[in-house]
Design a protein around this motif. Structure first.
Motif, PDB file in Angstrom:
ATOM      1  N   THR A 143     -33.692   6.754  13.971  1.00 23.95           N
ATOM      2  CA  THR A 143     -34.020   8.274  12.850  1.00 23.95           C
ATOM      3  C   THR A 143     -33.357   8.113  11.988  1.00 23.95           C
ATOM      4  O   THR A 143     -33.104   9.071  10.732  1.00 23.95           O
ATOM      5  N   LYS A 144     -32.000   8.050  12.326  1.00 16.57           N
ATOM      6  CA  LYS A 144     -30.852   8.271  11.541  1.00 16.57           C
ATOM      7  C   LYS A 144     -30.450   7.346  10.043  1.00 16.57           C
ATOM      8  O   LYS A 144     -31.123   5.746  10.200  1.00 16.57           O
ATOM      9  N   PRO A 145     -31.058   6.913   8.549  1.00 18.04           N
ATOM     10  CA  PRO A 145     -31.435   6.479   7.916  1.00 18.04           C
ATOM     11  C   PRO A 145     -29.974   5.749   7.814  1.00 18.04           C
ATOM     12  O   PRO A 145     -29.154   5.791   7.405  1.00 18.04           O
ATOM     13  N   ALA A 146     -30.366   3.931   7.548  1.00 16.60           N
ATOM     14  CA  ALA A 146     -29.095   3.116   7.067  1.00 16.60           C
ATOM     15  C   ALA A 146     -28.776   3.064   5.644  1.00 16.60           C
ATOM     16  O   ALA A 146     -27.600   3.235   5.469  1.00 16.60           O
ATOM     17  N   VAL A 147     -29.593   3.161   4.620  1.00 24.03           N
ATOM     18  CA  VAL A 147     -29.457   3.938   3.318  1.00 24.03           C
ATOM     19  C   VAL A 147     -30.236   4.960   2.792  1.00 24.03           C
ATOM     20  O   VAL A 147     -31.502   5.129   3.481  1.00 24.03           O
ATOM     21  N   SER A 192     -21.638   0.861   6.573  1.00 22.21           N
ATOM     22  CA  SER A 192     -21.831   2.010   5.032  1.00 22.21           C
ATOM     23  C   SER A 192     -23.683   1.804   5.004  1.00 22.21           C
ATOM     24  O   SER A 192     -23.590   2.542   4.207  1.00 22.21           O
ATOM     25  N   GLY A 193     -23.887   0.421   5.609  1.00 22.68           N
ATOM     26  CA  GLY A 193     -25.099   0.361   4.766  1.00 22.68           C
ATOM     27  C   GLY A 193     -25.836  -0.459   3.553  1.00 22.68           C
ATOM     28  O   GLY A 193     -26.649  -1.388   3.299  1.00 22.68           O
ATOM     29  N   LYS A 194     -24.036  -1.575   3.809  1.00 27.45           N
ATOM     30  CA  LYS A 194     -24.295  -2.513   2.863  1.00 27.45           C
ATOM     31  C   LYS A 194     -25.001  -3.434   2.988  1.00 27.45           C
ATOM     32  O   LYS A 194     -25.617  -3.854   1.639  1.00 27.45           O
ATOM     33  N   SER A 195     -25.885  -4.152   4.067  1.00 32.07           N
ATOM     34  CA  SER A 195     -26.189  -5.510   5.047  1.00 32.07           C
ATOM     35  C   SER A 195     -27.322  -4.381   4.148  1.00 32.07           C
ATOM     36  O   SER A 195     -28.447  -5.464   3.910  1.00 32.07           O
ATOM     37  N   THR A 196     -28.108  -3.266   4.420  1.00 32.16           N
ATOM     38  CA  THR A 196     -29.312  -2.963   4.543  1.00 32.16           C
ATOM     39  C   THR A 196     -29.617  -3.129   3.292  1.00 32.16           C
ATOM     40  O   THR A 196     -30.746  -3.347   3.015  1.00 32.16           O
ATOM     41  N   PHE A 197     -28.642  -2.740   1.646  1.00 30.85           N
ATOM     42  CA  PHE A 197     -29.134  -3.216   0.865  1.00 30.85           C
ATOM     43  C   PHE A 197     -29.501  -4.007   0.417  1.00 30.85           C
ATOM     44  O   PHE A 197     -30.331  -4.488  -0.418  1.00 30.85           O
ATOM     45  N   SER A 205     -35.081   3.061   6.928  1.00 33.37           N
ATOM     46  CA  SER A 205     -33.685   3.779   8.717  1.00 33.37           C
ATOM     47  C   SER A 205     -34.936   2.269   9.273  1.00 33.37           C
ATOM     48  O   SER A 205     -36.067   2.105   8.888  1.00 33.37           O
ATOM     49  N   TYR A 206     -33.738   1.687  10.092  1.00 35.12           N
ATOM     50  CA  TYR A 206     -34.981   0.763  10.956  1.00 35.12           C
ATOM     51  C   TYR A 206     -35.590   1.401  12.262  1.00 35.12           C
ATOM     52  O   TYR A 206     -35.952   2.833  12.323  1.00 35.12           O
ATOM     53  N   PRO A 207     -36.804   0.336  12.117  1.00 38.96           N
ATOM     54  CA  PRO A 207     -37.847   0.772  13.165  1.00 38.96           C
ATOM     55  C   PRO A 207     -37.607   1.509  14.041  1.00 38.96           C
ATOM     56  O   PRO A 207     -36.550   0.510  15.033  1.00 38.96           O
TER      57      PRO A 207
HETATM   58  P1  ADP Z   1     -22.959  -2.357   6.836  1.00 43.14           P
HETATM   59  O1  ADP Z   1     -23.933  -3.957   6.292  1.00 43.14           O
HETATM   60  O2  ADP Z   1     -21.974  -2.079   6.033  1.00 43.14           O
HETATM   61  O3  ADP Z   1     -21.991  -3.454   7.931  1.00 43.14           O
HETATM   62  P2  ADP Z   1     -25.340  -2.313   7.815  1.00 43.14           P
HETATM   63  O4  ADP Z   1     -26.263  -2.770   6.772  1.00 43.14           O
HETATM   64  O5  ADP Z   1     -25.517  -3.530   8.876  1.00 43.14           O
HETATM   65  O6  ADP Z   1     -23.881  -1.522   7.584  1.00 43.14           O
HETATM   66  O7  ADP Z   1     -25.751  -0.613   8.521  1.00 43.14           O
HETATM   67  C1  ADP Z   1     -26.045   0.607   8.153  1.00 43.14           C
HETATM   68  C2  ADP Z   1     -26.492   0.474   9.542  1.00 43.14           C
HETATM   69  O8  ADP Z   1     -27.835   0.562   9.933  1.00 43.14           O
HETATM   70  C3  ADP Z   1     -25.718   1.455  11.179  1.00 43.14           C
HETATM   71  O9  ADP Z   1     -25.505   2.035  11.517  1.00 43.14           O
HETATM   72  C4  ADP Z   1     -26.295  -0.056  11.449  1.00 43.14           C
HETATM   73  O10 ADP Z   1     -25.711   0.482  13.134  1.00 43.14           O
HETATM   74  C5  ADP Z   1     -27.562   0.039  11.904  1.00 43.14           C
HETATM   75  N1  ADP Z   1     -28.543  -1.365  11.711  1.00 43.14           N
HETATM   76  C6  ADP Z   1     -27.709  -2.285  10.880  1.00 43.14           C
HETATM   77  N2  ADP Z   1     -29.237  -3.021  11.242  1.00 43.14           N
HETATM   78  C7  ADP Z   1     -30.010  -2.260  11.731  1.00 43.14           C
HETATM   79  C8  ADP Z   1     -31.070  -3.653  12.999  1.00 43.14           C
HETATM   80  N3  ADP Z   1     -31.474  -4.729  12.570  1.00 43.14           N
HETATM   81  N4  ADP Z   1     -31.252  -2.288  13.818  1.00 43.14           N
HETATM   82  C9  ADP Z   1     -31.494  -1.423  13.954  1.00 43.14           C
HETATM   83  N5  ADP Z   1     -30.200  -0.633  13.351  1.00 43.14           N
HETATM   84  C10 ADP Z   1     -29.860  -1.369  12.104  1.00 43.14           C
END
Ligand code: ADP
Length: 621
Positions: free
Chosen positions: A392-396, A417-422, A387-389
């Motif tokens: 509370t919602k997990p990004a992945v 959906s979490g691709k970039s976070t992955f 989850s991003y700092p």
């Molecule tokens: P995708 O690449 O599939 O579009 P992301 O991985 O960017 O998705 O985002 C996944 C979730 O994390 C989303 O709910 C997005 O709003 C959140 N998110 C992405 N980047 C940040 C960030 N830097 N800070 C807080 N939340 C983020």
């Protein structure tokens, strides 16, 4: 106060390390400037006394020569320091900014993404530019302390007989003088403190306003926004917005500060005059009573007129230390960012180099060099959640996958959906809060980041070329293997493009001095840069979003060719570009909801993949 003095000294040490001549040049030039009037006063009084006492001519001439020689020497040395100071001052200015840029580049990606680094940077720069706070002012602080001490010590040393009651009587004279000096110093102390508090309040308010103005500056100078500004006639709105912020900055605390500054200087002036007046009065009375000669009158009156200034300077310099210390501390903390991690990874690589050298002497060189290349690599995600700092919602959540050696994977899914976070986790821009990521069975945290990054060749959508020669961009280094650079450019289909550049591999990638590549060329350059490092894993995070489908499919095809036996992870919104990969992972709300080849997934009716595929296919039929 001790803590603040320590901070100033620590900053002085940093300055001495970055620009060794700065402090001696600055303090030296000012010190001599301060001492000069006292020296002149001393010699003039002495010569005046010799003349009035009817001393021998040669003796008077000797004093005149000595006085002139000392004054000339001080003057010349002073000029030398002033010249040195003008060069060193600029040097320090630039080098301290360099220290901050280096920290920015060392900082964790997460610190930059959440804007905290930018905010800290902004605070330091704003405090420096508007209020003259921070390490740039430390030479001035040290000089003020030196100046205050020198003036107080010199004027007391020269005028001390005035403070000693003549034959033990007329104590009122001593009491009056000391009371005025202490009164002046106490006033300066409180007045400067108030001024400092007003400045601090102003600074707090301005950090935010200035960030807004900076954003606007970036917006109006960006070529992307130029079209919007013109088409939507945004000039007036932007100007109005800027005016409001500028006005806000000028008003408020700024005004009360200026009023306070004006009243401070008037009262300070009054104290100065009173002390001089009392000094003249007392010296005059004592001269009339026959205690002081004419030379003494000149010397004591002159020295006393500087006492209040010296005392004020000393108090001010102490206030200055208190005012500057927190800002210097902010700077010291900032430039420390990332240093520990860097040191650690340097230690690790030193250990590795030593071990390697040792191994080389015992085993054959070629066997050792091929170990890393010939071993099949594998990356494994085990129950990874993040989850991003502040969120509370997990990004992945609970990601479990294995990227096998040579495998080509595609990651698809809706926005958010979490691709970039992955990808960020895979690239170690962030560490998972739950679960583990392994490289060849070892947790990736057990490798230094620099070591780990070496195995990755990443191409992002917003790939940025630096305004440097082409080859340096590809090699990401000043030193490069020309043949290898050419080979990578050939593989990515840029051979002809390079041939028509005026300076070939040395062409600068900037609009002012060289060439700016097109979107497609940029993507290929990014691929070449990724290929140059011989990665084990190529990661392409929507690198083709700005390209048309034909150009995109060419880049992907190129990537497949280049990647060859190398593993690759593709992220693209266009499913058609991903269908040829070995395996597709479908992300939804941070989880992997489907996994398989295109044909397998497309068959699963009503599934997320089938929906995405259908939605896109209708535009291409
Ligand atoms: P995708 O690449 O599939 O579009 P992301 O991985 O960017 O998705 O985002 C996944 C979730 O994390 C989303 O709910 C997005 O709003 C959140 N998110 C992405 N980047 C940040 C960030 N830097 N800070 C807080 N939340 C983020």
């Amino acid at each position: 106060m001790l803590k603040q003095i320590k901070t100033i000294l620590k900053t002085a040490v940093l300055i001495a390390k970055t620009s060794p001549w700065n402090l001696p040049a600055f303090i030296g030039s000012r010190f001599l400037e301060i001492v000069q009037p006292f020296v002149t006063l001393f010699f003039s009084a002495k010569i005046l006394d010799l003349l009035t006492q009817g001393a021998d001519r040669p003796q008077v001439v000797q004093w005149i020569i000595a006085g002139s020689a000392v004054t000339a020497l001080i003057h010349l040395t002073g000029r030398f320091f002033v010249n040195l100071n003008s060069v060193e001052g600029m040097d320090l200015f630039v080098k301290l900014y360099e220290e901050m840029s280096a920290a920015m580049m060392r900082a964790d990606y997460s610190e930059l993404e959440n804007g905290k680094m930018r905010e800290k940077y902004e605070r330091i720069v704003r405090a420096a530019n508007v209020y003259w706070y921070g390490p740039w002012e430390v030479p001035g602080v040290l000089m003020n302390v030196t100046e205050g001490l020198t003036v107080v010590i010199s004027s007391f040393a020269l005028a001390y007989p005035v403070f000693v009651p003549a034959e033990g009587k007329d104590w009122w004279q001593t009491v009056l003088l000391i009371a005025l000096i202490v009164g002046s110093a106490t006033y300066s102390f409180f007045a400067e403190r108030k001024l400092y508090q007003l400045k601090e309040q102003g600074l707090e308010g301005q950090i935010h306003d200035n960030q807004v103005l900076n954003y606007l500056d970036q917006y109006i100078t960006a070529d992307k926004a130029a079209k919007d500004v013109r088409l939507y006639q945004q000039q007036n709105s932007i100007r109005r917005f800027r005016d409001t912020f500028n006005q806000k900055m000028r008003q408020g605390v700024g005004e009360s500060r200026r009023r306070k500054e004006a009243s401070n200087s008037a009262i300070r002036e009054m104290f100065g005059r009173l002390i001089s007046f009392a000094g003249y009065l007392i010296v005059g009375i004592r001269a009339a009573q026959g205690y002081f000669s004419i030379g003494d009158v000149l010397l004591y009156a002159g020295a006393l007129s500087r006492v209040s200034e010296g005392a004020r300077m000393l108090v001010y310099s102490m206030q200055h230390v208190a005012m500057q210390a927190p800002h210097c501390q902010e700077f010291l903390d900032f430039v420390q960012i990332g240093k520990k991690t860097q040191k650690k990874s340097e230690e690790v690589s030193n250990v590795k180099t030593k071990t390697k050298t040792k191994t080389r002497t015992t085993t054959s060189g070629s066997a050792e060099a091929s170990v890393a290349r010939s071993t099949p690599h594998e990356i494994r995600f085990e129950h990874v959640s993040f989850s991003y700092p502040g969120s509370t919602k997990p990004a992945v959540k609970d990601i479990n996958i294995v990227i096998k050696n040579g495998e080509h994977l595609a990651i698809v899914g809706k926005n958010g959906s979490g691709k970039s976070t992955f990808v960020k986790l895979l690239c170690r821009m962030y560490e998972p809060q739950k679960g583990h990521i392994y490289l060849d069975g070892k947790e990736i945290r057990s490798y230094s980041k620099e070591e780990y990054w070496k195995i990755l060749g990443v191409v992002f959508q917003d790939f940025a070329l630096i305004g440097l020669p082409l080859a340096e961009n590809i090699a990401a280094s000043e030193e490069y293997d020309e043949n290898k650079v050419r080979h990578c450019l050939k593989d990515t289909g840029l051979e002809e493009w390079v041939d028509q550049l005026k300076n070939g591999l040395n062409e600068w990638m900037s609009a002012s001095e060289g060439t700016v590549p097109s979107g497609g060329e940029k993507q290929r350059l990014a691929l070449a840069r990724a290929q140059y490092r011989d990665p084990f894993l190529m990661v392409l995070d929507e690198p083709t979003a700005a390209l048309d489908p034909v150009a995109e499919s060419k880049v992907f095809q190129k990537c497949r060719e280049i990647a060859g036996g190398t593993s690759a992870v593709y992220i693209s919104h266009r499913l058609s570009a991903c269908r040829f990969t070995d395996r597709i992972l479908v992300f939804d709300e941070g989880s992997i909801v489907q996994e398989g080849s295109h044909d397998e997934l497309a068959k699963q009716r009503g599934s997320m993949y089938a929906q995405l595929w259908q939605a896109q296919a209708q535009y291409y039929i």
